[in-house]
Design a protein around this motif. Structure first.
Motif, PDB file in Angstrom:
ATOM      1  N   GLY A 203       0.787  -1.240   0.000  1.00 28.37           N
ATOM      2  CA  GLY A 203       0.000   0.000   0.000  1.00 28.37           C
ATOM      3  C   GLY A 203       0.808   1.273   0.000  1.00 28.37           C
ATOM      4  O   GLY A 203       0.238   2.370   0.070  1.00 28.37           O
TER       5      GLY A 203
ATOM      6  N   THR B 118       2.557   2.704  -2.378  1.00 21.42           N
ATOM      7  CA  THR B 118       2.414   3.514  -3.588  1.00 21.42           C
ATOM      8  C   THR B 118       1.209   4.434  -3.475  1.00 21.42           C
ATOM      9  O   THR B 118       1.282   5.639  -3.756  1.00 21.42           O
ATOM     10  CB  THR B 118       2.283   2.605  -4.824  1.00 21.42           C
ATOM     11  OG1 THR B 118       3.435   1.759  -4.904  1.00 21.42           O
ATOM     12  CG2 THR B 118       2.171   3.430  -6.093  1.00 21.42           C
ATOM     13  N   THR B 119       0.067   3.879  -3.059  1.00 22.17           N
ATOM     14  CA  THR B 119      -1.146   4.691  -2.911  1.00 22.17           C
ATOM     15  C   THR B 119      -0.961   5.735  -1.818  1.00 22.17           C
ATOM     16  O   THR B 119      -1.322   6.914  -1.967  1.00 22.17           O
ATOM     17  CB  THR B 119      -2.334   3.783  -2.567  1.00 22.17           C
ATOM     18  OG1 THR B 119      -2.474   2.807  -3.604  1.00 22.17           O
ATOM     19  CG2 THR B 119      -3.615   4.593  -2.430  1.00 22.17           C
ATOM     20  N   PHE B 120      -0.383   5.301  -0.719  1.00 20.06           N
ATOM     21  CA  PHE B 120      -0.172   6.207   0.420  1.00 20.06           C
ATOM     22  C   PHE B 120       0.755   7.361   0.049  1.00 20.06           C
ATOM     23  O   PHE B 120       0.536   8.521   0.427  1.00 20.06           O
ATOM     24  CB  PHE B 120       0.390   5.386   1.583  1.00 20.06           C
ATOM     25  CG  PHE B 120       1.082   6.192   2.643  1.00 20.06           C
ATOM     26  CD1 PHE B 120       0.371   7.095   3.439  1.00 20.06           C
ATOM     27  CD2 PHE B 120       2.445   6.066   2.848  1.00 20.06           C
ATOM     28  CE1 PHE B 120       1.022   7.838   4.411  1.00 20.06           C
ATOM     29  CE2 PHE B 120       3.084   6.806   3.824  1.00 20.06           C
ATOM     30  CZ  PHE B 120       2.372   7.695   4.612  1.00 20.06           C
ATOM     31  N   SER B 121       1.809   7.070  -0.750  1.00 19.12           N
ATOM     32  CA  SER B 121       2.820   8.087  -1.037  1.00 19.12           C
ATOM     33  C   SER B 121       2.330   9.159  -1.994  1.00 19.12           C
ATOM     34  O   SER B 121       2.947  10.223  -2.097  1.00 19.12           O
ATOM     35  CB  SER B 121       4.070   7.408  -1.608  1.00 19.12           C
ATOM     36  OG  SER B 121       3.785   6.793  -2.854  1.00 19.12           O
ATOM     37  N   GLU B 122       1.223   8.900  -2.720  1.00 17.02           N
ATOM     38  CA  GLU B 122       0.715   9.894  -3.671  1.00 17.02           C
ATOM     39  C   GLU B 122       0.273  11.178  -2.967  1.00 17.02           C
ATOM     40  O   GLU B 122       0.245  12.252  -3.569  1.00 17.02           O
ATOM     41  CB  GLU B 122      -0.451   9.303  -4.471  1.00 17.02           C
ATOM     42  CG  GLU B 122      -0.006   8.209  -5.436  1.00 17.02           C
ATOM     43  CD  GLU B 122      -1.195   7.560  -6.142  1.00 17.02           C
ATOM     44  OE1 GLU B 122      -2.345   7.889  -5.764  1.00 17.02           O
ATOM     45  OE2 GLU B 122      -0.964   6.730  -7.038  1.00 17.02           O
ATOM     46  N   ASN B 123      -0.088  11.049  -1.722  1.00 15.81           N
ATOM     47  CA  ASN B 123      -0.569  12.216  -0.973  1.00 15.81           C
ATOM     48  C   ASN B 123       0.517  12.826  -0.090  1.00 15.81           C
ATOM     49  O   ASN B 123       0.221  13.637   0.798  1.00 15.81           O
ATOM     50  CB  ASN B 123      -1.761  11.817  -0.105  1.00 15.81           C
ATOM     51  CG  ASN B 123      -2.922  11.297  -0.944  1.00 15.81           C
ATOM     52  OD1 ASN B 123      -3.210  11.848  -2.006  1.00 15.81           O
ATOM     53  ND2 ASN B 123      -3.564  10.210  -0.478  1.00 15.81           N
TER      54      ASN B 123
ATOM     55  N   GLN C 137       8.060  11.776   1.926  1.00 23.53           N
ATOM     56  CA  GLN C 137       8.319  10.417   1.425  1.00 23.53           C
ATOM     57  C   GLN C 137       9.720   9.953   1.803  1.00 23.53           C
ATOM     58  O   GLN C 137       9.922   8.829   2.295  1.00 23.53           O
ATOM     59  CB  GLN C 137       8.180  10.380  -0.105  1.00 23.53           C
ATOM     60  CG  GLN C 137       6.769  10.308  -0.615  1.00 23.53           C
ATOM     61  CD  GLN C 137       6.747  10.039  -2.113  1.00 23.53           C
ATOM     62  OE1 GLN C 137       7.499   9.229  -2.618  1.00 23.53           O
ATOM     63  NE2 GLN C 137       5.859  10.745  -2.813  1.00 23.53           N
TER      64      GLN C 137
ATOM     65  N   LYS D 160       0.096 -11.724  -1.502  1.00 21.75           N
ATOM     66  CA  LYS D 160      -1.156 -10.996  -1.813  1.00 21.75           C
ATOM     67  C   LYS D 160      -2.275 -11.980  -2.135  1.00 21.75           C
ATOM     68  O   LYS D 160      -3.420 -11.793  -1.728  1.00 21.75           O
ATOM     69  CB  LYS D 160      -0.921 -10.053  -2.996  1.00 21.75           C
ATOM     70  CG  LYS D 160      -0.063  -8.846  -2.662  1.00 21.75           C
ATOM     71  CD  LYS D 160       0.028  -7.868  -3.815  1.00 21.75           C
ATOM     72  CE  LYS D 160       0.925  -8.375  -4.919  1.00 21.75           C
ATOM     73  NZ  LYS D 160       1.132  -7.378  -5.993  1.00 21.75           N
TER      74      LYS D 160
END
Length: 763
Positions: free
Chosen positions: A515, A517-522, A528, A643
């Motif tokens: 997760g 990648t999704t978290f780092s977008e914000n 980061q 996964k």
């Protein structure tokens, strides 16, 4: 470092292999000095072993100084030998073998004069009975050879000796008829016991010692016994007598046929055992020699039919009885029991008679005792021998020895190398001596020692020169990515780090932060970097604390391996311990992140043990020490497979088998991953050994029973058990996956025979 190591190893291997090749050449084409050294070594082996006791079947009746003093000047009249034979027979000697030849008529009794007188009386027609009777009695009394012959005939225990000439030197005075007569005298004693593996085999084609002429006993003696053997010896280049042919080949000039004759020792044994000598021959030569008797004896020989003599000690290893005592046993107080049931070898031991030989123990060893030694060796099964495979084994050992020494010396410094050389050669000396003492054959001693000394010396010289280039290379390469202190340590002891490319069994280790990648977008770039530095720093600390090697970071992913550049055998166990500790430390970080308002991220781990290529990769100015190979790819696939199964730490069967003593696991499935043709069993890494609580252990047991039912194709039972597992842990990912799969298989059974293997379609 890789280039340097390869160059160094290549050069040192060339040194070792070059010396090994030269050693092989010298083995098959030895110079004289090398043969001399080996003969000296073999001589020394007898002394290192020490003396041994002889058996009780052989006694030597010797022509010694005492007998020469009492019985007169040599040679003695034949009637003396007749009396000796009579006395030995009376005292119970079983075999009487003569290590001497009676090739000339005995005229000491005046026989020619009496024969001449009789001839004159015949010509003059004098027939006076008294005179004729006296002449006949005188002839009978003077004919010592006939008297000796009658003793031989009456005894039936005598084995006569004779000898061969192996070249024509000194025999120009002999006529063809004389040579033929000598041959005819021994012809009845020829050997006929060849057993051929094929009828086309001709023993004359073998490399059996061939004689030019024979010096035989008088026909008046030889006609009374068919038991006779030659006592000729064939000495080595250094004059020492080490072996004796059991047969000698002789070609009859008249018929062109080849005949074979046995030795005195073997003929005495044959008569002693009342057996028959047999030679089994094949295309390569003599294969087996035995005396077929009540208790058969196999005699070890080489392909030429030669026996190697196992000397027991210096002169006097056997009982010696003077012939003066044998001639007059009552007068000399001789105990007749000393000869009873024995083989009595009659021969000269007096120095004046010059029947003296050089042996490993004694430079003045009587020839008759050599025959006694051969007889004793054969009767007790103690002779030395030359195995048919020995040449192949010695040549093979030179190759093996050279490779082993090259590898060992390449990994040691000169001082340790010298100590290793001493230790290895002492071990080799002990092995060779043990083979000699216990297995009774010579394994070469000098050439391997010289070979090892040459390899060590040339490697030390090469290493001294190579070290200068090595230091220059190390500074040129490692200054680019390690500190000067590390470079200095590497120069001081470069063998501590195995930086050259190599393939070996190691454990690869992959992680990925779920997760992120999704978290780092914000997140801002600065946030980061801060987050990743904290996470990667904590995980790397755990990795390095357990001797793991960092391959690289790939975003939030960590690629690492265990067991290189410095190898340790428990690399699989350490990788699992790192995985458990990382998950524990991440749990602590999640609590911290929660307090800071950050997401509680989890990490997937994949671990696999297998053959991995590790080494420095890159250009001359920029290099990276890393890993590659199919086993590495499988670790990456296992990380991703988490996964699919809803797990966080997954290991392969190969890792589990090496780490099972220290970790708790659950067998999950048998899968075929993308890019591989061979299926692999996978396990969930649960914790350290003994860390599972009873409830969790019960859940694992239920799951594994369900897995077993699934593999057996019992879908109903598997579905029931997987449901029980989910009742214990409703969030158990593997139970959910396998339950769904079993329901599908129940509706649509597999067309092919079920093997319990599932193919993952994604990475």
């Amino acid at each position: 470092m890789l280039v340097l190591m390869r160059k160094k190893i290549k050069n040192e291997m060339l040194v070792g292999l070059g010396i090994t090749g030269l050693s092989l050449f010298l083995y098959y084409f030895p110079p004289a000095f090398l043969n001399d050294l080996e003969l000296l070594y073999q001589k020394a082996q007898f002394h290192w072993r020490g003396t041994e006791s002889a058996g009780t079947d052989v006694v030597i009746a010797s022509v010694d100084e005492k007998s020469l003093d009492k019985l007169g000047r040599w040679p003695w009249p034949r009637d003396v030998f007749g009396r000796i034979v009579d006395n030995l027979t009376a005292m119970g000697a079983q075999v009487i073998a003569f290590d001497m030849v009676f090739s000339e008529a005995d005229e000491s009794g005046g026989l020619p004069g009496f024969l001449t007188l009789k001839d004159k009386l015949d010509r003059q027609g004098i027939k006076e009975p008294v005179i004729r009777s006296l002449i006949d009695e005188s002839i009978l009394s003077a004919d010592h050879d006939s008297q000796f012959g009658r003793s031989i005939k009456n005894s039936r225990r005598v084995v006569l000796g004779y000898f061969f000439h192996f070249n024509s030197f000194g025999l120009d005075h002999l006529t063809r008829s004389e040579l033929d007569q000598n041959f005819q005298n021994i012809k009845p004693t020829r050997f006929r016991g060849f057993i051929k593996s094929e009828q086309s085999i001709d023993p004359a084609d073998f490399n059996i010692l061939s004689a030019y002429a024979v010096e035989s006993n008088l026909s008046v003696l030889s006609k009374h016994t068919r038991n006779a053997g030659y006592f000729s010896f064939d000495v080595e280049a250094d004059g020492t007598l080490r072996r004796q042919p059991l047969l000698v080949q002789y070609r009859d000039a008249n018929s062109g046929r080849d005949f074979f004759f046995p030795s005195l020792a073997i003929k005495a044994i044959e008569k002693f055992l009342k057996g028959t000598l047999l030679f089994k021959v094949g295309s390569a030569g003599v294969e087996k020699v035995l005396i077929d008797s009540k208790q058969p004896i196999v005699i070890p020989t080489n392909t030429e039919g030669e026996i190697m003599i196992n000397y027991l000690g210096a002169q006097g290893s056997f009982p010696y009885i003077s012939l003066a005592d044998v001639y007059a046993p009552d007068k000399e107080g001789l105990n007749p029991e000393v000869f009873k049931g024995k083989i009595v070898l009659v021969g000269a031991t007096a120095t004046a008679l010059k029947d003296i030989r050089l042996t490993p123990f004694d430079p003045v060893f009587p020839g008759v005792e050599i025959h006694a030694t051969i007889v004793d060796n054969i009767l007790r099964g103690q002779s030395l021998y030359h195995p048919a495979w020995l040449e192949f084994a010695e040549a093979g050992f030179l190759v093996f020895w050279g490779i082993v020494l090259t590898v060992l010396f390449a990994r040691t410094n000169p001082i340790l190398g010298l100590g290793l050389w001493i230790a290895l050669n002492f071990g080799y000396f002990c092995m060779v001596q043990w083979l000699f003492v216990n297995e009774r054959f010579f394994f070469f001693g000098t050439l391997p020692t010289l070979q090892s000394l040459a390899i060590l010396s040339l490697m030390i010289a090469h290493r001294f020169l190579a070290d200068q280039d090595q230091k220059k290379f190390i500074r040129g390469v490692f200054d680019q990515y390690v500190s000067p202190e590390v470079v200095d340590r590497l120069i001081a002891n470069p063998d501590n780090m195995k930086l050259g490319g190599e393939q070996k069994e190691l454990t690869s280790f992959f992680t990925d932060l779920a997760g992120f990648t999704t978290f780092s977008e914000n997140m801002t770039a600065e946030a980061q970097v801060k987050f990743l530095n904290e996470y990667l720093g904590e995980m790397t600390d755990v990795l390095l604390r357990h001797n793991g090697t960092l391959d690289k970071y790939d975003g939030d992913a960590i690629k690492a391996f265990f067991g290189a550049p410095i190898f340790f055998s428990d690399h699989a166990a350490k990788a699992c311990l790192v995985g458990i500790e990382m998950q524990n430390r991440l749990g602590e970080l999640r609590q911290k992140w929660k307090d800071e308002g950050l997401p509680e991220l989890k990490m997937r781990i994949g671990i696999n043990t297998g053959m991995i290529v590790v080494g420095n990769l890159g250009s001359k100015t920029r290099m990276s020490y890393g890993m590659n190979g199919d086993a590495v790819n499988l670790a990456a696939r296992l990380e991703g497979a988490n996964k699919f199964y809803g797990t966080w730490s997954m290991i392969s069967e190969s890792t589990y088998l090496q780490a099972k003593e220290v970790v708790e696991v659950r067998e999950m499935d048998h899968i075929l991953v993308v890019g591989r043709k061979k299926p692999v069993k996978i396990y969930e890494l649960l914790g350290l050994k003994g860390s599972l609580d009873p409830e969790m252990r019960k859940g694992v047991a239920t799951y594994e029973k369900a897995l077993e039912s699934y593999r057996c194709g019992d879908w109903n039972l598997a579905i029931k058990l997987f449901k029980e597992s989910l009742q214990m842990n409703p969030e158990d990912g593997p139970s959910k996956v396998l339950l769904t799969r079993c329901l599908e298989l129940e509706k649509t059974p597999p067309e092919e025979p079920w093997q319990g293997i599932y193919t993952l379609s994604s990475k």
